[in-house]
Design an enzyme around this catalytic site. Structure first.
Site, PDB file in Angstrom:
ATOM      1  N   LYS A 144      16.129  32.275 -40.154  1.00 31.98           N
ATOM      2  CA  LYS A 144      17.508  32.647 -39.877  1.00 31.98           C
ATOM      3  C   LYS A 144      17.793  34.037 -40.449  1.00 31.98           C
ATOM      4  O   LYS A 144      17.529  34.304 -41.631  1.00 31.98           O
ATOM      5  CB  LYS A 144      18.469  31.627 -40.502  1.00 31.98           C
ATOM      6  CG  LYS A 144      18.455  30.261 -39.826  1.00 31.98           C
ATOM      7  CD  LYS A 144      19.064  30.317 -38.434  1.00 31.98           C
ATOM      8  CE  LYS A 144      19.224  28.928 -37.837  1.00 31.98           C
ATOM      9  NZ  LYS A 144      19.862  28.980 -36.500  1.00 31.98           N
ATOM     10  N   LYS A 184      19.668  23.199 -25.588  1.00 29.33           N
ATOM     11  CA  LYS A 184      20.165  22.256 -26.587  1.00 29.33           C
ATOM     12  C   LYS A 184      21.072  21.260 -25.879  1.00 29.33           C
ATOM     13  O   LYS A 184      21.956  21.654 -25.113  1.00 29.33           O
ATOM     14  CB  LYS A 184      20.950  22.974 -27.686  1.00 29.33           C
ATOM     15  CG  LYS A 184      20.119  23.870 -28.586  1.00 29.33           C
ATOM     16  CD  LYS A 184      20.995  24.545 -29.625  1.00 29.33           C
ATOM     17  CE  LYS A 184      20.181  25.440 -30.556  1.00 29.33           C
ATOM     18  NZ  LYS A 184      21.052  26.187 -31.502  1.00 29.33           N
TER      19      LYS A 184
END
Length: 334
Positions: free
Chosen positions: A157, A253
């Site tokens: 991240k 997703k």
């Protein structure tokens, strides 16, 4: 049509091990919604299908609003609404995902078949999932990476300023791991090429959503030394066509597609347009990961590590052996 369906839903909270930080903020627990659709058999035994979703604050979703949206569908189910009708009745998003997956689970249980048999697919195989390293200082990220350095695929991240140092620190801590990075829309036109170059120098194999959705035009006009994957810029089939010049891959997703039904069709549409596939997740339990494993079989990158980030998972959760995730048992889903 499946008669006599009863709908229930609830909010659950699952502690995260340590914490989870991305460019938009940090959290210490996963707040999920579980939908249950039950069918009463003539012998009085109830068959229950389950689905789990994570409301996405990025799109204005809240746990309470998602729960309300799910429970509001009882009347439609009473009227004979099935899984295909659900696609038109509810908008794509977390609420529809939970209900869609619950209906798939129920369908499999009533038919006494596994989900892949219903779909006419081969039995799924174990897959290698990415393991996420939260956003932090280069030093803290390097420390976290060192602990996970033996995992074959790490997802890093990033957050904008200082990302070049973060990338270099992570690569030094895990010299042999495959790296993908996720900027969560934190880069700008001004630092895009510099950050892309840093990723290329570190041997990163994919970059997720470097620029904000709707402000990613620059990706079409520059050389991309590392494949770029759309996440926040892509939701369902309708969003694919406009991304062809900007992205090399898309992240599917289920909380964005609104369930497995749309995700299955979207995956085929994306492949036809030339996109590589990534299948991702929110931080959630194995019940949310299990349906995604169905489409993950054809993905270039699998990122279904949500349960690995929790302090504990469901008792009937997926089996993880390091970074290898195995298909769900029938007691969990599908």
């Amino acid at each position: 049509m499946m008669p006599s369906l009863t709908l229930a839903a609830r909010i659950e909270r699952w502690p995260i091990a340590g914490g989870f930080t991305i460019s938009r903020g940090a959290k210490t627990e996963a707040v999920v919604i579980v939908a249950e659709v039950s069918h009463q058999r003539p012998n009085g035994k109830a068959i229950v299908g389950r689905g789990e979703c994570v409301p996405y604050g990025r799109y204005g979703e809240t746990p309470e609003g998602t729960l309300e949206a799910i429970l509001a569908m009882q009347g439609a189910l009473d009227g004979g609404l099935d899984r295909l009708g659900l696609q038109a009745e509810m908008r794509a998003g977390a609420a529809r995902n939970a209900l869609d997956c619950a209906l798939w689970d129920l369908e499999a249980k009533v038919a006494e078949k596994r989900i892949w048999d219903l779909l006419g697919l081969s039995a799924p195989r174990p897959l290698t999932t990415a393991y996420t390293i939260s956003l932090g200082t280069p030093e803290t990220m390097a420390e976290a990476t060192a602990k996970a350095a033996r995992r074959p695929l790490l997802k890093i991240k990033l957050g904008g300023d200082g990302d070049e140092a973060r990338i270099a620190a992570v690569r030094k801590a895990a010299p042999d791991a495959e790296l993908i990075v996720d900027a969560n829309e934190a880069w700008t036109d001004g630092n895009l090429e510099r950050h892309l170059a840093a990723c290329a120098a570190a041997g990163v194999t994919m970059i997720e959503q470097p620029l904000p959705a709707g402000q990613d035009q620059a990706l079409a006009s520059i050389k991309r030394p590392v494949p770029v994957c759309a996440d926040e810029s892509v939701h369902d089939r309708a969003s694919l066509e406009g991304l062809r010049e900007r992205y090399d891959a898309i992240n599917i997703k289920l909380d964005k597609t609104g369930g497995l039904t749309e995700a299955l069709v979207m995956a085929e549409s994306a492949k036809a347009l030339g996109f590589d596939l990534m299948v991702g997740c929110m931080v959630a339990t194995s019940l949310a990961m299990a349906p995604a494993l169905t489409i993950a079989q054809g993905a270039r990158v699998v990122d279904l590590d949500g349960p690995l980030l929790l302090a504990r998972d469901r008792d009937d959760g997926l089996r993880y052996d390091g970074s290898t995730v195995y298909p769900p048992g029938a007691e969990l889903w599908g």
